[in-house]
Design a protein around this motif. Structure first.
Motif, PDB file in Angstrom:
ATOM      1  N   ALA A  64     107.873  36.211  17.269  1.00 63.34           N
ATOM      2  CA  ALA A  64     107.175  35.725  18.457  1.00 63.34           C
ATOM      3  C   ALA A  64     107.707  34.356  18.878  1.00 63.34           C
ATOM      4  N   THR A  65     107.996  33.483  17.912  1.00 66.65           N
ATOM      5  CA  THR A  65     108.513  32.156  18.232  1.00 66.65           C
ATOM      6  C   THR A  65     109.884  32.246  18.894  1.00 66.65           C
ATOM      7  N   LEU A  66     110.746  33.097  18.370  1.00 71.28           N
ATOM      8  CA  LEU A  66     112.075  33.266  18.966  1.00 71.28           C
ATOM      9  C   LEU A  66     111.971  33.797  20.398  1.00 71.28           C
ATOM     10  N   LEU A  67     111.092  34.759  20.616  1.00 73.62           N
ATOM     11  CA  LEU A  67     110.913  35.302  21.969  1.00 73.62           C
ATOM     12  C   LEU A  67     110.347  34.251  22.912  1.00 73.62           C
ATOM     13  N   VAL A  68     109.410  33.454  22.420  1.00 74.98           N
ATOM     14  CA  VAL A  68     108.862  32.365  23.237  1.00 74.98           C
ATOM     15  C   VAL A  68     109.968  31.406  23.656  1.00 74.98           C
ATOM     16  N   GLY A  69     110.856  31.068  22.714  1.00 79.54           N
ATOM     17  CA  GLY A  69     111.957  30.170  23.044  1.00 79.54           C
ATOM     18  C   GLY A  69     112.895  30.747  24.088  1.00 79.54           C
ATOM     19  N   LEU A  70     113.274  32.018  23.911  1.00 78.90           N
ATOM     20  CA  LEU A  70     114.195  32.646  24.860  1.00 78.90           C
ATOM     21  C   LEU A  70     113.585  32.743  26.259  1.00 78.90           C
ATOM     22  N   ILE A  71     112.349  33.178  26.332  1.00 77.62           N
ATOM     23  CA  ILE A  71     111.715  33.357  27.641  1.00 77.62           C
ATOM     24  C   ILE A  71     111.476  32.013  28.319  1.00 77.62           C
ATOM     25  N   SER A  72     111.026  31.017  27.553  1.00 77.04           N
ATOM     26  CA  SER A  72     110.767  29.701  28.155  1.00 77.04           C
ATOM     27  C   SER A  72     112.057  29.061  28.667  1.00 77.04           C
ATOM     28  N   VAL A  73     113.157  29.219  27.917  1.00 78.97           N
ATOM     29  CA  VAL A  73     114.445  28.710  28.387  1.00 78.97           C
ATOM     30  C   VAL A  73     114.881  29.466  29.638  1.00 78.97           C
ATOM     31  N   GLY A  74     114.653  30.778  29.662  1.00 82.30           N
ATOM     32  CA  GLY A  74     115.001  31.556  30.849  1.00 82.30           C
ATOM     33  C   GLY A  74     114.218  31.123  32.079  1.00 82.30           C
ATOM     34  N   ILE A  75     112.914  30.889  31.901  1.00 82.37           N
ATOM     35  CA  ILE A  75     112.086  30.453  33.027  1.00 82.37           C
ATOM     36  C   ILE A  75     112.534  29.073  33.512  1.00 82.37           C
ATOM     37  N   GLY A  76     112.700  28.154  32.564  1.00 81.92           N
ATOM     38  CA  GLY A  76     113.130  26.812  32.955  1.00 81.92           C
ATOM     39  C   GLY A  76     114.509  26.809  33.581  1.00 81.92           C
ATOM     40  N   TYR A  80      99.724  50.193  21.801  1.00 79.47           N
ATOM     41  CA  TYR A  80     100.463  49.111  21.158  1.00 79.47           C
ATOM     42  C   TYR A  80      99.522  48.216  20.354  1.00 79.47           C
ATOM     43  N   LEU A  81      98.438  48.792  19.847  1.00 79.53           N
ATOM     44  CA  LEU A  81      97.494  48.008  19.061  1.00 79.53           C
ATOM     45  C   LEU A  81      97.962  47.939  17.614  1.00 79.53           C
ATOM     46  N   ASP A  82      99.100  47.307  17.423  1.00 77.78           N
ATOM     47  CA  ASP A  82      99.686  47.130  16.097  1.00 77.78           C
ATOM     48  C   ASP A  82     100.501  45.838  16.135  1.00 77.78           C
ATOM     49  N   TRP A  83     101.540  45.752  15.317  1.00 79.72           N
ATOM     50  CA  TRP A  83     102.337  44.530  15.266  1.00 79.72           C
ATOM     51  C   TRP A  83     102.980  44.218  16.612  1.00 79.72           C
ATOM     52  N   ARG A  84     103.304  45.259  17.378  1.00 78.48           N
ATOM     53  CA  ARG A  84     103.902  45.021  18.692  1.00 78.48           C
ATOM     54  C   ARG A  84     102.913  44.331  19.624  1.00 78.48           C
ATOM     55  N   GLY A  85     101.665  44.771  19.578  1.00 80.76           N
ATOM     56  CA  GLY A  85     100.651  44.150  20.420  1.00 80.76           C
ATOM     57  C   GLY A  85     100.384  42.704  20.050  1.00 80.76           C
ATOM     58  N   ILE A  86     100.408  42.396  18.748  1.00 86.03           N
ATOM     59  CA  ILE A  86     100.214  41.014  18.319  1.00 86.03           C
ATOM     60  C   ILE A  86     101.330  40.132  18.865  1.00 86.03           C
ATOM     61  N   ILE A  87     102.567  40.602  18.766  1.00 86.13           N
ATOM     62  CA  ILE A  87     103.696  39.820  19.278  1.00 86.13           C
ATOM     63  C   ILE A  87     103.586  39.639  20.781  1.00 86.13           C
ATOM     64  N   ILE A  88     103.234  40.702  21.500  1.00 86.97           N
ATOM     65  CA  ILE A  88     103.095  40.592  22.958  1.00 86.97           C
ATOM     66  C   ILE A  88     102.033  39.565  23.322  1.00 86.97           C
ATOM     67  N   ALA A  89     100.890  39.599  22.624  1.00 83.87           N
ATOM     68  CA  ALA A  89      99.815  38.651  22.916  1.00 83.87           C
ATOM     69  C   ALA A  89     100.241  37.220  22.619  1.00 83.87           C
ATOM     70  N   PHE A  90     100.883  37.011  21.479  1.00 87.65           N
ATOM     71  CA  PHE A  90     101.340  35.677  21.123  1.00 87.65           C
ATOM     72  C   PHE A  90     102.360  35.148  22.130  1.00 87.65           C
ATOM     73  N   VAL A  91     103.317  35.980  22.490  1.00 94.20           N
ATOM     74  CA  VAL A  91     104.371  35.550  23.408  1.00 94.20           C
ATOM     75  C   VAL A  91     103.790  35.239  24.782  1.00 94.20           C
ATOM     76  N   TRP A  92     102.901  36.083  25.253  1.00 92.31           N
ATOM     77  CA  TRP A  92     102.303  35.854  26.573  1.00 92.31           C
ATOM     78  C   TRP A  92     101.529  34.548  26.594  1.00 92.31           C
TER      79      TRP A  92
END
Length: 282
Positions: free
Chosen positions: A73-85, A147-159
């Motif tokens: 989740a942290t890596l995805l947050v970094g990639l998406i935030s850099v993309g947005i910025g 997606y109520l499993d590990w995928r859903g947790i990552i999606i929620a954290f990243v969002w």
């Protein structure tokens, strides 16, 4: 001078007492409690690592699961935030920039417990996401899966955390000297190359701070894995809550909390070591 110091300490004292009483005292008690083995029958309480042995034997898989979830989740947050910025800084159209600024700031004001409930409805097998995909013909509703499993947790954290990271990263990019960016454009560099080789190296300190704060925040969340991550393995925060509420076993819960704090401290130590190294080189 003495009067000024007295006035300053008087003003600061309530905040210091509040931090000491609500944070430092419970923190210290939890750290010590991780090593205290409760009395059992005729055996008095003693100091040892039995709580850690029990924690790893019962929840070792959950510890690895937690590390994996939070790291991804942290890596995805970094990639998406850099993309947005990067999009806002380099090639943002005014309408898209305004839309992005409006969209990614909303999660800042939504607590994790609300995020968990929202995602539980959004990511369910018959939730809003699958129903929307079915309506436009992308999936078959009969074979859709939730997606109520590990995928859903990552999606929620990243969002949730991308909003925080993107705000810091975008601000850092906006404060950069535009001459280096314009020089890259004059030399024919593509936007992706400008972003990766010119902009990101200049804002890596802010990026690392945002990722460390996101890592620590996601590591401490209870509501999202409890609402979305049904079944096993699960995250350590759920295990801690279960040991306390189900068994009144504060020793193992404190041991799990100690492990969680060690993870957060390790990440912070790596960053500080790198920052000191770079500061020495400069």
């Amino acid at each position: 001078m003495r009067e000024s110091r007295f006035v300053s300490m008087t003003l600061v004292a309530p905040a210091l007492f509040l931090v000491a009483g609500l944070f430092l005292w419970p923190l210290g008690k939890s750290l010590i409690g991780a090593f205290v083995i409760e009395p059992d029958g005729e055996v008095a309480s003693r100091i040892g690592i039995d709580n850690f042995i029990k924690a790893f034997s019962l929840y070792g898989q959950d510890v690895l699961y937690t590390v994996g979830i939070v790291t991804v989740a942290t890596l995805l947050v970094g990639l998406i935030s850099v993309g947005i910025g990067g999009y806002i800084t380099l090639c943002g159209r005014p309408v898209m920039v305004a839309a992005l600024k409006w969209l990614y700031r909303w999660p800042l004001f939504i607590p994790f417990v609300v995020v968990g409930q929202m995602m539980r409805t959004f990511l369910a097998k018959n939730g809003f996401m699958n129903n929307s995909f079915e309506a436009i013909g992308l999936i078959d509703g009969l074979t859709a899966s939730g997606y109520l499993d590990w995928r859903g947790i990552i999606i929620a954290f990243v969002w949730k955390q991308t909003a925080f990271a993107a705000l810091l990263v975008s601000g850092a990019m906006a404060a950069l000297d535009r001459s280096t960016i314009e020089a890259g454009r004059d030399l024919g560099a593509s936007p992706w190359r400008i972003l990766g080789e010119i902009i990101v190296p200049q804002i890596k300190t802010t990026l690392m701070v945002s990722l460390i704060l996101s890592f620590v925040t996601m590591l401490s969340v209870l509501s999202v894995p409890m609402m979305i991550g049904t079944g096993t393995p699960t995250m350590m925060t759920v295990d801690m809550a279960w040991r306390i509420n189900g068994y009144s076993d504060y020793g193992v819960a404190n041991a799990l909390g100690f492990i969680s704090m060690a993870m957060a401290g390790t990440v912070a130590w790596i960053y500080l070591k790198q920052a000191v190294k770079e500061g020495g080189q400069n």
